[in-house]
Design an enzyme around this catalytic site. Structure first.
Site, mmCIF file in Angstrom:
data_model
loop_
_atom_site.group_PDB
_atom_site.id
_atom_site.type_symbol
_atom_site.label_atom_id
_atom_site.label_comp_id
_atom_site.label_asym_id
_atom_site.label_seq_id
_atom_site.Cartn_x
_atom_site.Cartn_y
_atom_site.Cartn_z
ATOM 1 N N ARG A 1 -5.303 -1.786 8.539
ATOM 2 C CA ARG A 1 -6.527 -2.557 8.286
ATOM 3 C C ARG A 1 -6.197 -3.702 7.335
ATOM 4 N NH1 ARG A 1 -7.676 2.691 6.310
ATOM 5 N NH2 ARG A 1 -7.085 2.835 4.115
ATOM 6 N N TRP B 1 -11.192 -2.634 -9.153
ATOM 7 C CA TRP B 1 -11.837 -2.417 -10.453
ATOM 8 C C TRP B 1 -12.569 -1.081 -10.486
ATOM 9 C CZ3 TRP B 1 -10.080 -5.167 -14.239
ATOM 10 C CH2 TRP B 1 -9.720 -6.494 -14.056
ATOM 11 N N LEU C 1 10.841 -20.878 -3.636
ATOM 12 C CA LEU C 1 9.777 -19.972 -3.195
ATOM 13 C C LEU C 1 8.525 -20.076 -4.076
ATOM 14 C CD1 LEU C 1 9.000 -17.345 -1.460
ATOM 15 C CD2 LEU C 1 9.779 -16.066 -3.463
ATOM 16 N N HIS D 1 2.879 3.210 -8.850
ATOM 17 C CA HIS D 1 2.720 1.770 -9.108
ATOM 18 C C HIS D 1 3.953 1.233 -9.843
ATOM 19 C CE1 HIS D 1 -1.287 1.957 -7.580
ATOM 20 N NE2 HIS D 1 -1.781 2.661 -8.591
ATOM 21 N N ASP E 1 0.832 -1.208 0.000
ATOM 22 C CA ASP E 1 0.000 0.000 0.000
ATOM 23 C C ASP E 1 0.868 1.260 0.000
ATOM 24 O OD1 ASP E 1 -2.278 1.516 0.029
ATOM 25 O OD2 ASP E 1 -2.692 1.254 2.168
HETATM 26 C C1 FPP Z 1 -1.883 0.047 -3.432
HETATM 27 O O1 FPP Z 1 -1.451 1.392 -3.416
HETATM 28 C C2 FPP Z 1 -1.337 -0.655 -4.604
HETATM 29 C C3 FPP Z 1 -2.078 -1.204 -5.598
HETATM 30 C C4 FPP Z 1 -3.545 -1.152 -5.619
HETATM 31 C C5 FPP Z 1 -1.469 -1.845 -6.768
HETATM 32 C C6 FPP Z 1 -0.212 -2.609 -6.509
HETATM 33 C C7 FPP Z 1 0.400 -2.962 -7.799
HETATM 34 C C8 FPP Z 1 1.728 -3.006 -8.075
HETATM 35 C C9 FPP Z 1 2.774 -2.797 -7.057
HETATM 36 C C10 FPP Z 1 2.223 -3.245 -9.465
HETATM 37 C C11 FPP Z 1 1.916 -4.554 -10.101
HETATM 38 C C12 FPP Z 1 2.106 -5.761 -9.265
HETATM 39 C C13 FPP Z 1 2.963 -6.785 -9.493
HETATM 40 C C14 FPP Z 1 2.915 -7.996 -8.622
HETATM 41 C C15 FPP Z 1 3.977 -6.791 -10.554
HETATM 42 P P1 FPP Z 1 -2.537 2.559 -3.517
HETATM 43 O O2 FPP Z 1 -2.683 2.919 -4.956
HETATM 44 O O3 FPP Z 1 -3.798 2.139 -2.847
HETATM 45 O O4 FPP Z 1 -1.816 3.698 -2.731
HETATM 46 P P2 FPP Z 1 -2.533 4.861 -1.900
HETATM 47 O O5 FPP Z 1 -3.234 4.218 -0.745
HETATM 48 O O6 FPP Z 1 -1.378 5.719 -1.471
HETATM 49 O O7 FPP Z 1 -3.456 5.573 -2.838
#
Ligand code: FPP
Length: 257
Positions: A202, A77, A139, A45, A28
Site C-alpha cells: 500500500r 504522531w 545526490l 528503528h 517499513d
Molecule cells: C516503519 O516501520 C518505520 C518508521 C515509522 C520509522 C522509520 C525511521 C527510521 C528508519 C529511523 C530514522 C530515520 C532516518 C532517516 C535517520 P514500522 O515501525 O511501521 O514497522 P512495522 O510495520 O513492522 O510495525
C-alpha cells in the site's frame, strides 16, 4: 568502485540500462523485525538507521539524482510517546553524525512535510544540516518528516486559492505542471521508482500526486535488513519494466499496425 551488478545496472558494461533519477522508499517493517527477535520496537528503528546509511551511500555511488525516504508520517504522531521520542532521537543523531560523510559524498539534504511540527531541537538540527550541505551537487537526500500527501495537496490548494484571491493566478492557469510548483517537492523530478519494504502493498499517504507514473516495487525484506543488493534488485526490476505513460508500446518496425 562499482561491483559487477552495479556496473550492469549503471550500463557501464555497455548495456542500455537506465538508472532511475528519483527513487522513493517507504521504509517499513522495523517493528516486526524487532518483535521477531523479541526486542523492543525501537531496536528495529535503530537497526533501520544502518539501512538508511547504506542506502544513501549506494544511491550516491549509483548516481541517483534524488532519494526520498519516508522517515516519519503525520499519522506516526499517534504512536506511543516513547516510540515517537525514540524515532526523533535517532533522527537527531543521524542528522548531526552523518554530516561529514554526506558532505564528503557531495549529498544535499532537503525535507518534505511539516518541519514546524517537529520539536524545535530536531527542526533546528535539520535546518543546520540543510545549510551545511546546500552547495553540494550530487545526490539529493529528501527526507519526509511529519509528512502526509493529502495534507501536502491541501496546502497546495490553499496557496493556489490565496494566489487566485490576490489576483496573481487565474483559474485557467491550474494545470498539472502548475500544481507541481505548489507542492513540497517543487523542483524535484517525480519518483521513477517507489519501493516499499516489509511485504505490505500500500502507499500509506505517501507522494500521492507525484507517483502517478512511478513504477512500484514491493519486497518482503524488512527495512532493517535492506542492503545495497536489495536496492540493486529493485533497480533491476525497474529496468525490466516498460514505461508507457498511457501510450502504446513501441512497435518493432516489421509489426503491422
Ligand atoms: C516503519 O516501520 C518505520 C518508521 C515509522 C520509522 C522509520 C525511521 C527510521 C528508519 C529511523 C530514522 C530515520 C532516518 C532517516 C535517520 P514500522 O515501525 O511501521 O514497522 P512495522 O510495520 O513492522 O510495525
Amino acid at each position: 568502485m562499482l561491483n559487477d551488478m552495479s556496473k550492469a545496472i549503471s550500463g557501464e558494461n555497455g548495456s542500455r540500462n537506465v538508472i532511475p533519477q528519483h527513487v522513493a522508499i517507504i521504509m517499513d517493517g522495523n517493528g516486526r523485525w524487532a518483535q521477531e527477535r523479541r526486542k523492543p520496537r525501537l531496536w528495529g528503528h535503530k537497526k533501520g538507521v544502518e539501512s538508511v546509511r547504506e542506502t544513501v551511500r549506494s544511491a550516491a555511488e549509483l548516481g541517483l539524482k534524488v532519494l526520498t525516504l519516508y522517515a516519519f508520517s503525520e499519522e506516526n504522531w499517534g504512536r506511543p510517546d516513547d516510540e515517537v521520542a525514540g524515532i526523533l532521537s535517532l533522527l537527531n543523531t543521524f542528522i548531526v553524525r552523518e554530516r561529514n560523510e554526506l558532505d564528503a559524498n557531495n549529498v544535499r539534504l532537503t525535507t518534505i512535510g511539516c518541519l514546524q511540527h517537529l520539536p524545535e531541537k530536531t527542526s533546528k538540527k535539520v535546518r543546520e544540516t540543510i545549510d551545511i550541505l546546500q552547495n553540494n551537487t550530487g545526490l539529493i537526500l529528501n527526507i519526509a518528516l511529519s509528512y502526509g500527501a493529502k495534507s501536502e495537496i491541501c496546502y497546495a490548494m490553499q496557496n493556489i486559492g490565496r494566489d487566485i484571491a490576490a489576483g496573481k493566478v487565474k483559474i485557467e492557469d491550474i494545470t498539472p505542471n502548475f500544481v507541481d510548483q505548489y507542492l513540497w517537492t517543487k523542483g524535484l523530478p517525480d519518483p521513477d521508482l517507489l519501493i516499499r519494504t516489509s511485504g505490505e502493498q500500500r502507499i500509506s499517504n505517501f507522494l500521492l500526486w507525484q507517483i502517478a507514473y512511478s513504477e512500484l516495487y514491493f519486497t518482503p525484506v524488512y527495512w532493517p535488513d535492506f542492503r545495497k543488493e536489495h536496492l540493486l534488485a529493485a533497480i533491476q526490476s525497474f529496468q525490466n519494466r516498460q514505461r508507457r505513460y498511457g501510450l502504446l508500446p513501441e512497435a518493432p518496425s516489421s509489426m503491422p499496425l
